[in-house]
Design an enzyme around this catalytic site. Sequence first.
Site, PDB file in Angstrom:
ATOM      1  N   HIS A 262       0.817  -1.209   0.000  1.00  0.00           N
ATOM      2  CA  HIS A 262       0.000   0.000   0.000  1.00  0.00           C
ATOM      3  C   HIS A 262       0.852   1.262   0.000  1.00  0.00           C
ATOM      4  O   HIS A 262       0.372   2.326  -0.406  1.00  0.00           O
ATOM      5  CB  HIS A 262      -0.958  -0.020   1.191  1.00  0.00           C
ATOM      6  CG  HIS A 262      -2.099  -0.971   1.005  1.00  0.00           C
ATOM      7  ND1 HIS A 262      -3.354  -0.755   1.533  1.00  0.00           N
ATOM      8  CD2 HIS A 262      -2.191  -2.146   0.323  1.00  0.00           C
ATOM      9  CE1 HIS A 262      -4.158  -1.743   1.187  1.00  0.00           C
ATOM     10  NE2 HIS A 262      -3.466  -2.600   0.458  1.00  0.00           N
TER      11      HIS A 262
ATOM     12  N   HIS B 218      -2.154 -12.376  -2.472  1.00  0.00           N
ATOM     13  CA  HIS B 218      -3.128 -13.152  -1.711  1.00  0.00           C
ATOM     14  C   HIS B 218      -2.690 -14.586  -1.456  1.00  0.00           C
ATOM     15  O   HIS B 218      -3.444 -15.374  -0.901  1.00  0.00           O
ATOM     16  CB  HIS B 218      -4.478 -13.135  -2.436  1.00  0.00           C
ATOM     17  CG  HIS B 218      -5.105 -11.775  -2.456  1.00  0.00           C
ATOM     18  ND1 HIS B 218      -6.204 -11.470  -3.230  1.00  0.00           N
ATOM     19  CD2 HIS B 218      -4.785 -10.630  -1.796  1.00  0.00           C
ATOM     20  CE1 HIS B 218      -6.533 -10.195  -3.042  1.00  0.00           C
ATOM     21  NE2 HIS B 218      -5.670  -9.674  -2.178  1.00  0.00           N
TER      22      HIS B 218
END
Length: 718
Positions: A94, A262
Site C-alpha cells: 500500500h 493473496h
Amino acid sequence: MSDSAKCPIVHGAITTVENSNLHWWPKALNFDILHQHDSKTNPLGEDFNYHQELKKLDIPALKKDLHALMTDTQSWWPADWGHYGGLMIRMSWHAAGSYRIADGRGGGGTGNQRFAPLNSWPDNVNLDKARRLLWPIKKKYGNKVSWADLLVLAGTIAYESMGLKTFGFGFGRADIWHPEMDIYWGSEKEFLAPSNLRYENLDDPSTLENPLAATHMGLIYVNPEGVNGVSDPLKTAAQVRETFARMAMNDEETVALTAGGHTVGKAHGNGSAARLGPAPEGADISEQGFGWMNHETRSIGRDTVSSGIEGAWTTDPTKWDNGYFHMLFTHEWELKKSPAGAQQWEPINIKEEDKPVDVEDSSMRYNPIMTDADMAMIKDPIYREISEKFYKNPAYFDEVFARAWFKLTHRDLGPKSRYFGPDVPAEELIWQDPIPAGSSNYKVSEVKSKIAATDLSVSDLVATAWDSARTFRGSDLRGGANGARIRLEPQKNWEGNEPQRLNRVLALLEPIAKASGASLADVIVLAGNVGVERAAKAAGFDVDIPFSQGRGDASVEQTDADSFAPLEPIHDGFRNWLKKNYTVTPEELMLDRTQLMGLTAHEMTVLIGGMRVLGTNHGGSKHGVFTDRVGVLTTDFFTTLTDMKYVWEPAGDNLYKIRNRESGEVTYSATRVDLVFGSNSILRAYVEVYAQDDCKEKFVTDFIAAWTKVMNADLGEL
C-alpha cells in the site's frame, strides 16, 4: 467570561483549513504545492545526505533483524499464525501501490504513508500497527536507513521469509517530513464515496478521471466487494485492468501481483466495523498516534477488523506456494457475507484439511475466501488464460511475481543509477528508462563554438533544450534531458515540441555531436546554454553557465515508447502554451508542472520572465513578450507588468490586451499565465524585485541558476 473565552489562542484558526485566512478567497492561487518539503520541516538539517548515510548501513544485519521480526509476535498486536509477513507485505504494497503513471505521484519513494491523508485512508486500516512494529529496528539503525526504504524492504523480507526467491532490492528512498496534502486524490468529500463520481461512464473504466488510478477515494486499487460494492467479477475485472494499467502494470503483472499478494496473509473482518474508533488523524491524543481502536470488544488476533472481509486465501497463509491458484481452480465458489457484513466468495465444497487454520488456535479451521477481484482472475478470459499458465507452471509464476513485485516497489525510484545496495539486480529493465553512459572526452568550448557558428537563433537553442529537459518529474524521477529521447518516438512528434522546428534544430546539432564525440543529449543542453549566454551578453553580462558532461543517448531499444505517453505536455506556462482549454485554469496547470519539476515559486517567476524575453513561446506567439529586444536577457517582462502606464483588458478566452493608457494603443498581448505574475500578491512581490533598477544582474544570475537546475534535474545519482 467562560474559560474558553479567556484562552489566548484563537481556536482552530491556526490548524484548520476551514478557519484559515485562505477560505475568504477560494479562487486565489494556492502556492502550498510549491512549498512542500521546505528545508525547515527537515529535522536532519540541510547538510544531511541520506545517500552518504546509506554507505554506513550494515545491510546484512538489517535484513537479519527484519527476518527475526517476522516471527517475534507482540502481545499488543499479535501476529497471525505467529508471522507478521502478511501485515508487512500489505504495508509495503500500500506504500508503493498508490503510484500512478499520469503524474508519477504516489508510491513508496518518500515514506509518505507515515502522514495524512495516506496514514488514515480506509484501505490502510491497521497499517499504523505495522509501522510501530518496525520502530525498534528504525530506532536501532537510525538515519542510516530511511522510513521510506524500511517500509518497502519489510515486505520484500516478508516474502523471503515465507519462501519466495525475490528479484532484488534497491535502497535510496529519502524521507519527507511533511504531509503531501496538495496531491490530488479525487474531488470526493468522503471516503469510499460511490466510484461513479470519478468516472464519466462507470461501464467504461477508461473514463476514470485523470490522474487518478484507484476506483474510490481512500482505496489503493479497487473495491474488493465489486463495483460500488455490487459483486460482478467481469465488471470488476475491467476496473482492475484499468487501475493496474494506470499503475504501470500489464495483464500478466496484474494477475501475478493479485495472486502473489493473496498467496500469503489474510483479510480481517471478524467483528463489527462500527465499533472501530477514528483513523489516526482523527483519534484522541491518548491513542498515541494509533487509529481504528476498538475499546468495546477484543480487537486483535482472530477478532481484528480491517477490510471487513474475513479469511485467508490459501491453506498455508505463511508459506509461499501455488496454493492461490489451486484454491481458485479446484473449487466452486458462492457469494457470502463476512461477520462484518462484507461480501466475499467462499468455496461450496472443501475438504476440512484444505481449510486454513485459525490465526490463534490451530485446532480451528475456517473457509478460505476470495474477493471479487480474485474471482476476476478466472472469470475474465484473458486473466483466466494467464492464471491457468501460472497454475500449470509454478516456477514461471514465481519469476513473474518476483519481477512484478520489484517493479511495484521500485517504479518511482527513478533510473538504476539511483539504486544502492548489494541486492540491486544486474539486469537493466526497460521500465527503468535505461540510458547508456555518455562520454566526457571532448572539449566543451569547441562544441559551444560549433553551436554558435550555426544560424540557430536564441529562441531555437533555448526552446529545444527546454523541451528536452522539461519532461523531468520529481515525482517518479522520469524524463529529462539525459538520454536525448526528444529525438525518438513519441517525443519527436509531440505537438508541444513543435516537430518541424525540432527537426530543423536537431539536423544541425546531431552532426556536431557526432564529430565531437559528445552525446546529443549533452549538445542539446549546451546549445541551450549558448543561447542563454548569448542573450545575457546582449544585455551587458558576460556569463559562463555551469555545465555537467556525460549524458548518454538512449536507443530505440532502450525506450518503451508507450510508457512515455503520460509525460507528453498538454500545457507549458514557461513557453506560454496550452494544447486546449481545461477545467483547471492555465495558472493552476503552471503550478502543477512547476512542482513536478522541483522548482520553487521564485524560480518559476525568474524562468517565466526570462523565457518570455528570449522569445521561446510555442509557435512564436507574442503573448507575454513585453519587450522590443527579443533575444536579450532583460528584465522587461517584470518592468512592463509593474508599469502603471498600461491597462489590461480581456480580449477573449485566456487572452488579454495590454493598452497604453495615454495613447490608447494596444502595445502587447498576454495570457492569464503572464498576467497572474502582476496580479497575484505573492508573485507580484517576486516580480517587483526583478523590476527594480538595481536587480538586472541579479535577474541574470538567478535565471542561470534556475535554468541549470532544470537542465541537471535528471542527473542525480547515489
